[in-house]
Design an enzyme around this catalytic site. Sequence first.
Site, PDB file in Angstrom:
ATOM      1  N   LYS A 119       0.821  -1.213   0.000  1.00 41.68           N
ATOM      2  CA  LYS A 119       0.000   0.000   0.000  1.00 41.68           C
ATOM      3  C   LYS A 119       0.854   1.262   0.000  1.00 41.68           C
ATOM      4  O   LYS A 119       0.499   2.250  -0.622  1.00 41.68           O
ATOM      5  CB  LYS A 119      -0.956   0.007   1.195  1.00 41.68           C
ATOM      6  N   LYS A 202      -4.817  -8.654  -6.644  1.00 44.96           N
ATOM      7  CA  LYS A 202      -6.068  -8.882  -5.904  1.00 44.96           C
ATOM      8  C   LYS A 202      -7.156  -7.902  -6.361  1.00 44.96           C
ATOM      9  O   LYS A 202      -6.853  -6.733  -6.626  1.00 44.96           O
ATOM     10  CB  LYS A 202      -5.727  -8.683  -4.427  1.00 44.96           C
ATOM     11  N   LYS A 205     -11.099  -2.611  -3.758  1.00 44.49           N
ATOM     12  CA  LYS A 205     -12.021  -1.489  -3.937  1.00 44.49           C
ATOM     13  C   LYS A 205     -11.291  -0.206  -4.279  1.00 44.49           C
ATOM     14  O   LYS A 205     -11.865   0.707  -4.850  1.00 44.49           O
ATOM     15  CB  LYS A 205     -12.944  -1.297  -2.731  1.00 44.49           C
TER      16      LYS A 205
END
Length: 341
Positions: A119, A202, A205
């Site tokens: 991230k 993956k 969202k």
Amino acid sequence: MSQTQFTPRVFSGIQPSGGLTLGNYLGAIKRFVDMQDAGGFETIYCMVDLHAITVWQEPEALRRNTRELAAGFIASGIDPAKSILINQSQVPEHAQLGWIFNCVARMGWMSRMTQFKDKAGKNAEKASLGLFGYPALMAADILVYHATHVPVGEDQKQHLELTRDIAAKFNHDYGVDFFPLTEPVIEGAATRVMSLRDGSKKMSKSDPSDASRINMTDDADAIAKKIRKAKTDPDALPSEAAGLEDRPEARNLVNIFAALSDLSVDDVLAEMGGQQFGSFKPMLAELAVEKLSPISAEMARLMDDPAEIDRILARGAAQAREITAPILKKTYEIVGMVGSD
Ligand code: AQP
């Protein structure tokens, strides 16, 4: 030291950091419902809003996403009469225990968390401290209920191992048998739903490409279009799961089909082996629409009455605090905080 018997209790959460995806539904919510309905556990499900703000969230969008996520839980079958449904920030003991665990977790452990590296990317210097500390708060979310089982997708496995490490170190340092070593529950055909555009990533969202994911609020046309355009290879489907090795995109679509139809991958391939994607994709789209449309319609209905969602979450928070307040009090007492003994 005698082994404490812990009440069988399930806790899991989802971040209101955007709309729900098919990955969240199959990897998490659908299985939350199964565990609620199976009985034998107290079940607590959470919109983890404090985790969401580890990356920037517009306040109005965060409020809306939290309510929409609650609507998504309820529309998928989480029943507030059977499960405790909360947003994390209304139960302050999560953050309070989170601080204690910041002082138990070691920098070296945290630096090994792959989700932080993914991230934060190359910009780790600019990432928030909260993003780095996230797994210690996640451990607190779970352990402030003495939860024994946590259903999650594959991507959360490392954080669950850290949760066990934190519980074990706390118990060892203070010479107690107070926190359970929680079991991750990572099961089913869709523990890792992948992006429709890239089978190595993956489904997420926060992926900038909307075509990479199916949102729970997508209408039938959008679902069909995204599945039609999903990346695949030119070969026909194999008749056995072993034939999907080295075919990540094909495997992903078959896993989604299996999870949506509650079948095993082998059962799906026994029936569909030999088919080309030209015929498999429309069947998958039809199945996805059949399963997801009733949920999105119910979500829209629930979102017409946000005050009712807020009432459900306030009731959930009051129920949750009956569990969390005594566990936090005892933790403070163990740690040596004056006023808790
Ligand atoms: N693609 C996925 N396949 C299977 N399970 C998944 N989960 C998420 N994506 C998939 C599971 O959903 C639960 C909640 O995840 P989260 O929202 O708290 O955080 P996340 O894993 O970081 O999900 P996203 O969608 O990727 O969110 P962003 O983009 O905000 O980071 C977890 O049980 C997770 O395993």
